[in-house]
Design a protein around this motif. Structure first.
Motif, PDB file in Angstrom:
ATOM      1  N   PRO A   1       0.796  -1.237   0.000  1.00 37.99           N
ATOM      2  CA  PRO A   1       0.000   0.000   0.000  1.00 37.99           C
ATOM      3  C   PRO A   1       0.830   1.291   0.000  1.00 37.99           C
ATOM      4  CG  PRO A   1      -0.853  -1.548   1.616  1.00 37.99           C
ATOM      5  CD  PRO A   1       0.470  -2.090   1.158  1.00 37.99           C
ATOM      6  N   HIS A   2       0.453   2.184  -0.881  1.00 40.52           N
ATOM      7  CA  HIS A   2       0.999   3.544  -0.839  1.00 40.52           C
ATOM      8  C   HIS A   2      -0.086   4.525  -0.373  1.00 40.52           C
ATOM      9  CE1 HIS A   2      -0.921   3.425  -4.870  1.00 40.52           C
ATOM     10  NE2 HIS A   2      -1.192   4.687  -4.615  1.00 40.52           N
ATOM     11  N   THR A   3      -1.260   4.000  -0.063  1.00 36.45           N
ATOM     12  CA  THR A   3      -2.422   4.845   0.243  1.00 36.45           C
ATOM     13  C   THR A   3      -2.772   4.874   1.725  1.00 36.45           C
ATOM     14  OG1 THR A   3      -3.860   2.937  -0.201  1.00 36.45           O
ATOM     15  CG2 THR A   3      -3.475   4.486  -2.008  1.00 36.45           C
ATOM     16  N   LEU A   4      -2.037   4.138   2.543  1.00 33.77           N
ATOM     17  CA  LEU A   4      -2.387   4.076   3.964  1.00 33.77           C
ATOM     18  C   LEU A   4      -2.112   5.424   4.619  1.00 33.77           C
ATOM     19  CD1 LEU A   4      -3.367   2.378   6.332  1.00 33.77           C
ATOM     20  CD2 LEU A   4      -1.006   1.631   6.697  1.00 33.77           C
ATOM     21  N   ARG A   5      -3.184   6.075   5.023  1.00 31.90           N
ATOM     22  CA  ARG A   5      -3.089   7.392   5.634  1.00 31.90           C
ATOM     23  C   ARG A   5      -3.966   7.448   6.882  1.00 31.90           C
ATOM     24  NH1 ARG A   5       0.519   8.038   2.827  1.00 31.90           N
ATOM     25  NH2 ARG A   5       1.058   9.689   1.386  1.00 31.90           N
ATOM     26  N   PRO A   6      -3.479   8.057   7.947  1.00 30.29           N
ATOM     27  CA  PRO A   6      -4.328   8.230   9.134  1.00 30.29           C
ATOM     28  C   PRO A   6      -5.371   9.322   8.889  1.00 30.29           C
ATOM     29  CG  PRO A   6      -2.187   9.251   9.470  1.00 30.29           C
ATOM     30  CD  PRO A   6      -2.123   8.559   8.144  1.00 30.29           C
TER      31      PRO A   6
END
Length: 261
Positions: free
Chosen positions: A191-196
């Motif tokens: 994943p490059h989209t994992l954002r808090p």
């Protein structure tokens, strides 16, 4: 009644590979694990791992009647965090083992590498696809893996756990249980989209290997400042849980006592 502690594995390392670590945690927790992510056709490997996240959610929903402590190494740690964000009702607390939440710069670099086919320069994809998959005996498999750079510092008990969990009988010998093509696909789709998108609703911590080439100091600082996660370090690289199983279990237990009282 003991809390359930669910162990989620690193890419290529079936859940039983962590049996020695689990044995040190067992006096305090009811330890369970995921066997192999990505091998159930209902939860295929796709970009950014949404179905693998669903696989872990499905397991928690169907196997447990209470929120669990989610502990995960590498791939398993990322999935544990993803579930903690999406379904905090299923997770009491989580501990990641050498699993980074990427900074913005790192995430953009990973997205670029994936888009333009450069990901194989940074992930062990070719080595995974070319891996030997069959051995004549258990001892031959042990000798083979003992000589691999990734595993040469493994505690002998952990190496034995891995060979037991990672192979199965096949035509008079043994063959690998974790499909190398699936393992490579997991690396390609990291994943490059994992954002808090919001603050954590459950307590979280991460333990990094001091010499890791995956989890770096900047990742620990990012997770501590952005999500108020506890950050600890142990000797070793990305595979430190297998190099120092007793210390890893002790640090997990200590962090959980701090977070849960």
């Amino acid at each position: 009644m003991k809390d359930i502690l669910h162990l989620s594995h690193a890419n290529g390392f079936p859940g039983g590979s962590y049996d020695t670590i689990a044995s040190f945690l067992a006096p305090h927790y009811d330890v369970r694990h995921t066997d192999r992510f990505g091998h159930n056709p209902l939860f295929p490997v796709t970009d950014n791992w949404p179905h693998l996240e669903r696989e872990l959610i499905h397991y928690f929903e169907t196997q447990y009647q209470q929120p669990v402590i989610a502990v995960g190494h590498s791939l398993g740690g990322v999935l544990s965090m993803m579930v903690a964000f999406k379904r905090p009702d299923l997770v009491k607390a989580f501990v990641m083992l050498d699993s980074p939440l990427l900074t913005t710069v790192q995430a953009r670099g990973l997205q670029f590498a994936k888009r333009f086919g450069l990901i194989e320069r940074f992930m062990p994809i070719r080595r995974t696809e070319e891996r030997r998959t069959e051995w004549a005996s258990f001892d031959e498999a042990m000798d083979y893996f003992r000589g691999k750079t990734l595993m040469k510092r493994f505690d002998e008990r952990c190496l034995m756990d891995y060979v037991k969990a990672g192979t199965e009988p096949f035509e008079g010998g043994l063959r690998l249980r974790f499909n190398p093509e699936i393992e490579a696909s997991i690396w390609r789709s990291i994943p490059h989209t994992l954002r808090p998108i919001h603050n954590l609703m459950v307590p979280g911590a991460v333990i990094g290997g001091r010499d890791s080439d995956i989890f770096r100091r900047v990742n620990g600082a990012h997770m501590q400042s952005r999500l108020n996660m506890k950050v600890r370090w142990l000797p070793g690289g990305h595979m430190f849980p297998f190099e120092h199983p007793e210390d890893t279990a002790e640090q997990i237990h200590q962090l959980l006592r701090e977070m849960l009282g």
